[in-house]
Design an enzyme around this catalytic site. Structure first.
Site, PDB file in Angstrom:
ATOM      1  N   GLY A   1      48.765 -15.358  14.340  1.00 39.99           N
ATOM      2  CA  GLY A   1      48.470 -15.820  12.983  1.00 39.99           C
ATOM      3  C   GLY A   1      47.000 -15.641  12.683  1.00 39.99           C
ATOM      4  O   GLY A   1      46.331 -14.798  13.287  1.00 39.99           O
TER       5      GLY A   1
ATOM      6  N   GLU B   1      46.867 -14.187  19.169  1.00 38.19           N
ATOM      7  CA  GLU B   1      46.727 -12.879  18.496  1.00 38.19           C
ATOM      8  C   GLU B   1      46.367 -13.184  17.054  1.00 38.19           C
ATOM      9  O   GLU B   1      47.187 -13.698  16.297  1.00 38.19           O
ATOM     10  CB  GLU B   1      48.044 -12.092  18.573  1.00 38.19           C
ATOM     11  CG  GLU B   1      48.416 -11.641  19.976  1.00 38.19           C
ATOM     12  CD  GLU B   1      47.534 -10.518  20.500  1.00 38.19           C
ATOM     13  OE1 GLU B   1      46.616 -10.058  19.792  1.00 38.19           O
ATOM     14  OE2 GLU B   1      47.759 -10.097  21.650  1.00 38.19           O
TER      15      GLU B   1
ATOM     16  N   GLU C   1      38.861 -10.373   5.624  1.00 39.36           N
ATOM     17  CA  GLU C   1      40.167  -9.731   5.820  1.00 39.36           C
ATOM     18  C   GLU C   1      40.986  -9.970   4.551  1.00 39.36           C
ATOM     19  O   GLU C   1      41.384 -11.107   4.276  1.00 39.36           O
ATOM     20  CB  GLU C   1      40.883 -10.369   7.022  1.00 39.36           C
ATOM     21  CG  GLU C   1      42.254  -9.786   7.270  1.00 39.36           C
ATOM     22  CD  GLU C   1      43.092 -10.539   8.313  1.00 39.36           C
ATOM     23  OE1 GLU C   1      42.994 -11.766   8.406  1.00 39.36           O
ATOM     24  OE2 GLU C   1      43.861  -9.870   9.023  1.00 39.36           O
TER      25      GLU C   1
ATOM     26  N   ALA D   1      41.608 -18.774  11.669  1.00 42.05           N
ATOM     27  CA  ALA D   1      41.338 -20.198  11.382  1.00 42.05           C
ATOM     28  C   ALA D   1      42.383 -21.077  12.071  1.00 42.05           C
ATOM     29  O   ALA D   1      42.046 -22.080  12.719  1.00 42.05           O
ATOM     30  CB  ALA D   1      41.356 -20.430   9.873  1.00 42.05           C
TER      31      ALA D   1
ATOM     32  N   CYS E   1      48.112  -6.915  10.647  1.00 43.62           N
ATOM     33  CA  CYS E   1      46.880  -7.371  11.306  1.00 43.62           C
ATOM     34  C   CYS E   1      45.981  -6.189  11.639  1.00 43.62           C
ATOM     35  O   CYS E   1      44.764  -6.293  11.535  1.00 43.62           O
ATOM     36  CB  CYS E   1      47.215  -8.186  12.550  1.00 43.62           C
ATOM     37  SG  CYS E   1      48.272  -7.339  13.724  1.00 43.62           S
TER      38      CYS E   1
HETATM   39  P1  NAD Z   1      48.720 -18.601   9.622  1.00 44.69           P
HETATM   40  O1  NAD Z   1      47.695 -18.829  10.651  1.00 44.69           O
HETATM   41  O2  NAD Z   1      48.577 -19.276   8.315  1.00 44.69           O
HETATM   42  O3  NAD Z   1      50.158 -19.019  10.156  1.00 44.69           O
HETATM   43  C1  NAD Z   1      50.703 -18.499  11.355  1.00 44.69           C
HETATM   44  C2  NAD Z   1      51.697 -19.492  11.898  1.00 44.69           C
HETATM   45  O4  NAD Z   1      51.023 -20.681  12.306  1.00 44.69           O
HETATM   46  C3  NAD Z   1      52.763 -19.945  10.900  1.00 44.69           C
HETATM   47  O5  NAD Z   1      53.996 -20.062  11.589  1.00 44.69           O
HETATM   48  C4  NAD Z   1      52.236 -21.307  10.470  1.00 44.69           C
HETATM   49  O6  NAD Z   1      53.234 -22.177   9.989  1.00 44.69           O
HETATM   50  C5  NAD Z   1      51.638 -21.836  11.753  1.00 44.69           C
HETATM   51  N1  NAD Z   1      50.614 -22.870  11.600  1.00 44.69           N
HETATM   52  C6  NAD Z   1      49.875 -23.173  10.505  1.00 44.69           C
HETATM   53  N2  NAD Z   1      49.006 -24.163  10.790  1.00 44.69           N
HETATM   54  C7  NAD Z   1      49.204 -24.495  12.083  1.00 44.69           C
HETATM   55  C8  NAD Z   1      48.586 -25.435  12.972  1.00 44.69           C
HETATM   56  N3  NAD Z   1      47.588 -26.224  12.580  1.00 44.69           N
HETATM   57  N4  NAD Z   1      49.020 -25.475  14.231  1.00 44.69           N
HETATM   58  C9  NAD Z   1      50.004 -24.658  14.671  1.00 44.69           C
HETATM   59  N5  NAD Z   1      50.616 -23.761  13.876  1.00 44.69           N
HETATM   60  C10 NAD Z   1      50.224 -23.678  12.597  1.00 44.69           C
HETATM   61  O7  NAD Z   1      48.796 -17.035   9.453  1.00 44.69           O
HETATM   62  P2  NAD Z   1      49.717 -16.205   8.460  1.00 44.69           P
HETATM   63  O8  NAD Z   1      49.100 -16.273   7.110  1.00 44.69           O
HETATM   64  O9  NAD Z   1      51.134 -16.576   8.643  1.00 44.69           O
HETATM   65  O10 NAD Z   1      49.522 -14.731   9.076  1.00 44.69           O
HETATM   66  C11 NAD Z   1      48.530 -13.865   8.675  1.00 44.69           C
HETATM   67  C12 NAD Z   1      47.429 -13.776   9.706  1.00 44.69           C
HETATM   68  O11 NAD Z   1      47.967 -13.429  10.969  1.00 44.69           O
HETATM   69  C13 NAD Z   1      46.417 -12.680   9.394  1.00 44.69           C
HETATM   70  O12 NAD Z   1      45.109 -13.146   9.658  1.00 44.69           O
HETATM   71  C14 NAD Z   1      46.779 -11.569  10.379  1.00 44.69           C
HETATM   72  O13 NAD Z   1      45.722 -10.670  10.675  1.00 44.69           O
HETATM   73  C15 NAD Z   1      47.221 -12.349  11.557  1.00 44.69           C
HETATM   74  N6  NAD Z   1      48.093 -11.563  12.410  1.00 44.69           N
HETATM   75  C16 NAD Z   1      47.650 -11.198  13.648  1.00 44.69           C
HETATM   76  C17 NAD Z   1      48.440 -10.407  14.464  1.00 44.69           C
HETATM   77  C18 NAD Z   1      47.980  -9.982  15.823  1.00 44.69           C
HETATM   78  O14 NAD Z   1      48.827  -9.592  16.629  1.00 44.69           O
HETATM   79  N7  NAD Z   1      46.703 -10.060  16.145  1.00 44.69           N
HETATM   80  C19 NAD Z   1      49.697 -10.000  14.024  1.00 44.69           C
HETATM   81  C20 NAD Z   1      50.115 -10.391  12.765  1.00 44.69           C
HETATM   82  C21 NAD Z   1      49.311 -11.185  11.971  1.00 44.69           C
END
Ligand code: NAD
Length: 474
Positions: free
Chosen positions: A222, A244, A375, A225, A278
């Protein structure tokens, strides 16, 4: 099995309905079309307990038997690819054929991972002793997945975690919960009860999970942050973590490329999945000698590309996935326009309440503009001029992120020399967006901690145990 209604949690191999639910919206219309269960703290406790109960028998199986189960699970995905793809497009927005590709790639990925092995390694073998390294499962894994690749990124965690003998509780994003819920339902008759549990829920569920003492490891994909919050939560009882996270990836285009040939590939690397990748190209550095020609070619491609409902045949790019992202991207475009930046916009998009964003190129904005420094995670791509290689390497590395990067040049040796100086976990030369089950994937700097995929990724779901075996009695 009906993929389009009756969404339930899977806990201990059984369906569980919940008192509360979440609306799931179709990003192509902005309208709710399904209700997903919202798991409670009790549901979480029960899922962790079910995963713990399943652990002793699952990890005691020979790896060959776990491999057979994972292969059967992958076959079930393939057999249901059409329904899964439709569900994918409905909740995520991606055009149907590309959605189907992700489903099939997920099935392929599980099978490829299932072929891996975790043999005992002998690191010392002398007349006095033999020292063996064993890779043991960690326990119950907490898997948290985002909405941009809701299926493939889940299989990146499920395959290695289960092969290594762990059990899992997985949480999909609240924006795309349905695929994971139906995947677990599909597997209720295939996986032993409790080995794979899925909980959907609102914003409160992620923090409840990362704080839960029953997990041995958190595997999180995710934003950076959220990744930082996950790491803080994991520190309380020193859970193992893999993070990741985000990226602000560069592509560097050298002056010797064939412009027409590379334009399409660069365009794909930037805008695939409506740029919600990502490792998408998010800062495109083009050598001054070819800047104007390549910019015009990319703009022509943006004018050709059709952005529409992913269910409609002929759609190249779907809407962005959710309302907050849509609002943020429109704000980013407005701000760029207000700053006097030159925007080159693609074809018009539907005006129906769906989360559509026109493919947008920003013509050589200053490095400090928000469209460059952040980003975007959507189809707003800054094109940046460079003349000097040292200067472009410095600008590329001037980021807190370090996920991936790409270099395009006919001089591959020169490109490799630049690749070695980029501060990223992956660099592609004359290609983009490539990954494979046997190739480790890791982010540098604030793009992540740990590794997914390859043997390193598999081992990250294990605990090392070194056993010292004497050969002669003292
Ligand atoms: P996000 O961080 O908002 O959410 C990711 C997941 O975390 C969701 O399931 C969400 O419900 C959960 N979440 C939210 N707050 C949480 C907390 N405090 N504790 C635990 N879990 C929590 O990200 P998003 O908007 O869903 O995804 C987009 C981001 O993910 C982009 O920055 C992208 O670059 C990154 N990403 C990285 C990869 C990689 O492999 N490096 C792959 C895909 C996406």
């Amino acid at each position: 099995m009906d993929f389009f209604s009756d969404y339930t949690l899977t806990i201990g191999g059984k369906a569980r309905a919940t008192a509360r639910s979440l609306d799931v919206k179709n990003p192509a219309t902005g309208q709710p079309f399904a209700a997903a269960p919202a798991a409670s703290a009790q549901d979480l406790d029960d899922a962790v307990a079910a995963a713990q109960a399943a652990l002793p028998a699952w990890k005691a199986l020979p790896i060959a038997e776990r491999r057979n189960v994972i292969n059967a699970a992958a076959n079930a995905i393939k057999a249901n690819a059409d329904d899964l793809a439709r569900l994918f497009t409905l909740e995520q927005g991606r055009p149907l054929e590309a959605a189907r590709q992700e489903i099939l790639f997920g099935s392929f990925w599980l099978k490829a991972v299932a072929k891996l092995d975790l043999p005992v390694e002998v690191v010392e073998d002398t007349p006095a002793r033999r020292v063996e390294i064993h890779h043991e499962p960690l326990g119950v894994v907490c898997a948290i997945v985002p909405w941009n690749f809701p299926f493939l990124l889940a299989t990146w965690k499920i395959g290695p975690a289960l092969l290594a003998g762990n059990t899992m509780v997985m949480k999909p994003s609240p924006f795309t919960p349905l695929l994971a819920l139906k995947l677990a339902e599909l597997w209720r008759e295939i996986l032993p009860p409790g080995v794979f549990n899925v909980l959907s829920g609102g914003d409160e569920l992620g923090p409840l999970m990362t704080a839960h003492p029953g997990f041995a490891k958190i595997s999180f994909t995710g934003s950076t942050a959220t990744g930082k919050r996950v790491m803080e939560a994991a520190a309380r009882d020193l859970k193992s973590i893999t993070l990741e996270l985000g990226g602000n990836d560069v592509a560097i285009i050298m002056p010797d490329v064939d412009i027409d040939q590379v334009a399409r590939e660069i365009f794909h690397g930037a805008f695939y999945n409506s740029a919600q990748v990502c490792v998408a190209t998010k800062r495109l550095y083009i050598h001054d000698d070819i800047y104007d020609a390549l910019r015009d070619r990319l703009h022509a491609l943006a004018l050709e590309a059709r952005v529409d409902d992913g269910m409609k045949p002929g759609t190249h790019y779907g809407p962005v996935q959710n309302e907050p992202l849509h609002r943020r991207l429109l704000g980013l475009i407005d701000e760029a326009r207000a700053e006097g930046l030159t925007l080159l916009t693609g074809r018009e998009t539907p005006d129906n309440g769906g989360y559509f964003v026109p493919l947008t190129l920003v013509d050589n904005p200053p490095e400090h503009a928000r469209v460059v420094a952040e980003e975007a995670f959507g189809p707003v791509l800054p094109l940046l001029r460079f003349t000097d290689v040292e200067d472009v390497i410095r600008r590329a590395n001037d980021s807190n992120y370090g996920l991936a990067g790409a270099i395009w040049s006919k001089n591959v040796d020169n490109a490799v020399a630049i690749a070695k100086r980029l501060e990223t976990g992956t660099v592609w030369i004359n290609q983009n967006l490539q990954n494979a089950p046997h190739i480790p994937f890791a982010g540098q700097k604030e793009s992540g901690i740990g590794v997914e995929n390859g043997m390193e990724g598999l081992k990250s779901f294990t605990q090392i145990k070194s056993i010292f075996i004497p050969k002669a009695q003292a």
